[in-house]
Motif scaffolding. Structure first.
Motif, PDB file in Angstrom:
ATOM      1  N   VAL A   1       0.836  -1.201   0.000  1.00 25.60           N
ATOM      2  CA  VAL A   1       0.000   0.000   0.000  1.00 25.60           C
ATOM      3  C   VAL A   1       0.874   1.257   0.000  1.00 25.60           C
ATOM      4  N   ILE A   2       1.904   1.269   0.828  1.00 21.10           N
ATOM      5  CA  ILE A   2       2.816   2.411   0.874  1.00 21.10           C
ATOM      6  C   ILE A   2       3.456   2.630  -0.488  1.00 21.10           C
ATOM      7  N   GLY A   3       3.910   1.547  -1.110  1.00 19.61           N
ATOM      8  CA  GLY A   3       4.525   1.642  -2.435  1.00 19.61           C
ATOM      9  C   GLY A   3       3.559   2.173  -3.475  1.00 19.61           C
TER      10      GLY A   3
ATOM     11  N   PRO B   1       2.039  10.046  -9.263  1.00 16.86           N
ATOM     12  CA  PRO B   1       2.676  11.302  -9.679  1.00 16.86           C
ATOM     13  C   PRO B   1       2.747  12.285  -8.521  1.00 16.86           C
ATOM     14  N   THR B   2       3.771  13.094  -8.500  1.00 18.54           N
ATOM     15  CA  THR B   2       4.015  14.001  -7.374  1.00 18.54           C
ATOM     16  C   THR B   2       2.794  14.837  -7.026  1.00 18.54           C
TER      17      THR B   2
ATOM     18  N   THR C   1      -0.237  11.792  -1.642  1.00 14.07           N
ATOM     19  CA  THR C   1      -0.872  12.218  -0.399  1.00 14.07           C
ATOM     20  C   THR C   1       0.044  11.827   0.765  1.00 14.07           C
ATOM     21  N   PRO C   2       0.943  12.752   1.164  1.00 11.64           N
ATOM     22  CA  PRO C   2       1.929  12.438   2.211  1.00 11.64           C
ATOM     23  C   PRO C   2       1.292  11.961   3.510  1.00 11.64           C
TER      24      PRO C   2
ATOM     25  N   TYR D   1       0.270   4.973   6.931  1.00 11.66           N
ATOM     26  CA  TYR D   1       0.576   3.558   6.731  1.00 11.66           C
ATOM     27  C   TYR D   1       1.984   3.214   7.204  1.00 11.66           C
ATOM     28  N   GLN D   2       2.906   4.134   7.031  1.00  5.96           N
ATOM     29  CA  GLN D   2       4.270   3.890   7.521  1.00  5.96           C
ATOM     30  C   GLN D   2       4.275   3.769   9.046  1.00  5.96           C
ATOM     31  N   GLN D   3       3.493   4.608   9.704  1.00  3.28           N
ATOM     32  CA  GLN D   3       3.393   4.513  11.161  1.00  3.28           C
ATOM     33  C   GLN D   3       2.748   3.201  11.585  1.00  3.28           C
TER      34      GLN D   3
END
Length: 274
Positions: A234-236, A242-243, A247-248, A254-256
C-alpha cells in the motif's frame, strides 16, 4: 461453483441471528446460499440489478432450496413476499401453507442497492447489509444513500471494497459508524479488507481507524509477514503516484502503522525469549 475465500470469510464473520440479511451485488448468490444453509437469518435477500442474472439465480434457488417459499421482485414476476410487498395480494398463494407464505426464507430482488425496501420491514428487525466486490467510491456512495433514506434504523454492514480502503474507512468514520470486526485477506495475489460496521458508534462500537485496528491485533508469526507485505504494498502504491497526486498524510499513516506492527511483534518476541 467454487466459493471464494473472500465469501467464506464474510460468512464466518456473521454470527448471531438476523431477521434480514441483504446480499447485495450478489452475482451468482453463493454467499447468500451459504447463509441459507445455516439459517443465519429469517429472510435472506439476494439483490442485484441484472435481470437475467436474477432470473437464473431464482431458478437455482428453487432447485437447491425448494422447501423455501420465495418470490421475485414484482418487476420480474407476479408473486412476492406479502410481508415485504404490501401491494401484492397475499391470497395469490392460496394453495400454499399460509404460515409458510408469511415467513419467506429467501427472496430475489432485481433492483439497485440504494432502493433496498427496508421501509417494508419492521423497525425492530435486525438487519445486515452485505456489499462486496465493488470499488471504494461506489461502496461509500451506496452506504451514504442507504443511511440517508433510513436515518432512524439500526443497521449493520459487512463491506469489502476492491480498492480505496483508506478513503472507505475515513468515510465510514465520518458517517458515524462504529466497528464490530475487521479482517485482512489475501486471495489470488490480491489483498482485501473486510469490515463489519454498525450505526451504533463508539463507545458501544469501536472507532474505525483509517489504517485498521482489530485486524492487526490477532496476528501470529504466520500471518505477520502477510500483513507486513500488505502494508508495504500500500505504501509503495501511494509513493508511485505522480508528485501532484501524492498524499503524504496517507503514506505517513501507513508507515506509522507498519512501524507499530513491527515494533509490537519485536517486543513480543523479546518477551517470549526472556
Amino acid at each position: 461453483m467454487k466459493i471464494s475465500q473472500r465469501l467464506q470469510q464474510i460468512n464466518s464473520m456473521i454470527s448471531g441471528h438476523y431477521d434480514h440479511i441483504w446480499d447485495c451485488c450478489c452475482d451468482h448468490g453463493l454467499l447468500g446460499m451459504l447463509l441459507l444453509e445455516r439459517s443465519a437469518a429469517r429472510h435472506v435477500h439476494f439483490v442485484d440489478c441484472v435481470p437475467s442474472l436474477m432470473q437464473a439465480l431464482e431458478l437455482s434457488l428453487q432447485r437447491f432450496f425448494p422447501a423455501d417459499i420465495s418470490g421475485l421482485n414484482p418487476n420480474l414476476a407476479p408473486h412476492s413476499d406479502p410481508d415485504l410487498n404490501p401491494d401484492i395480494d397475499p391470497h395469490l398463494n392460496l394453495d400454499m401453507d399460509p404460515n409458510l407464505s408469511r415467513h419467506t426464507q429467501w427472496q430475489v430482488h432485481c433492483l439497485d442497492v440504494v432502493a433496498l425496501p427496508l421501509a417494508q420491514t419492521s423497525d425492530k428487525d435486525k438487519q445486515l447489509i452485505i456489499i462486496a466486490g465493488v470499488g471504494g467510491e461506489l461502496l461509500v456512495d451506496l452506504v451514504k444513500a442507504i443511511l440517508a433514506q433510513h436515518p432512524q434504523r439500526h443497521l449493520e454492514f459487512i463491506l469489502c471494497p476492491v480498492h480505496h480502503n483508506y478513503y472507505v474507512r475515513q468515510s465510514l468514520s465520518a458517517l458515524g459508524l462504529g466497528l464490530k470486526s475487521e479482517h485482512l485477506l489475501e486471495e489470488n495475489q490480491r489483498f482485501y479488507e473486510i469490515l463489519h460496521v454498525s450505526t451504533i458508534a463508539a463507545p458501544n462500537g469501536l472507532p474505525i481507524s483509517a489504517t485498521g485496528s482489530l485486524m492487526w491485533q490477532t496476528l501470529d508469526e504466520t500471518s505477520l509477514p502477510r500483513a507486513q507485505r500488505y502494508l508495504s504494498q500500500v505504501i509503495g502504491h501511494y509513493q508511485r503516484m505522480p508528485t501532484h497526486k501524492q498524499t503524504p498524510e496517507i503514506i505517513d499513516a501507513y508507515q506509522q502503522q507498519l512501524a507499530q506492527l513491527l515494533s509490537e511483534h519485536s517486543e513480543h518476541s523479546e518477551f517470549e525469549c526472556s
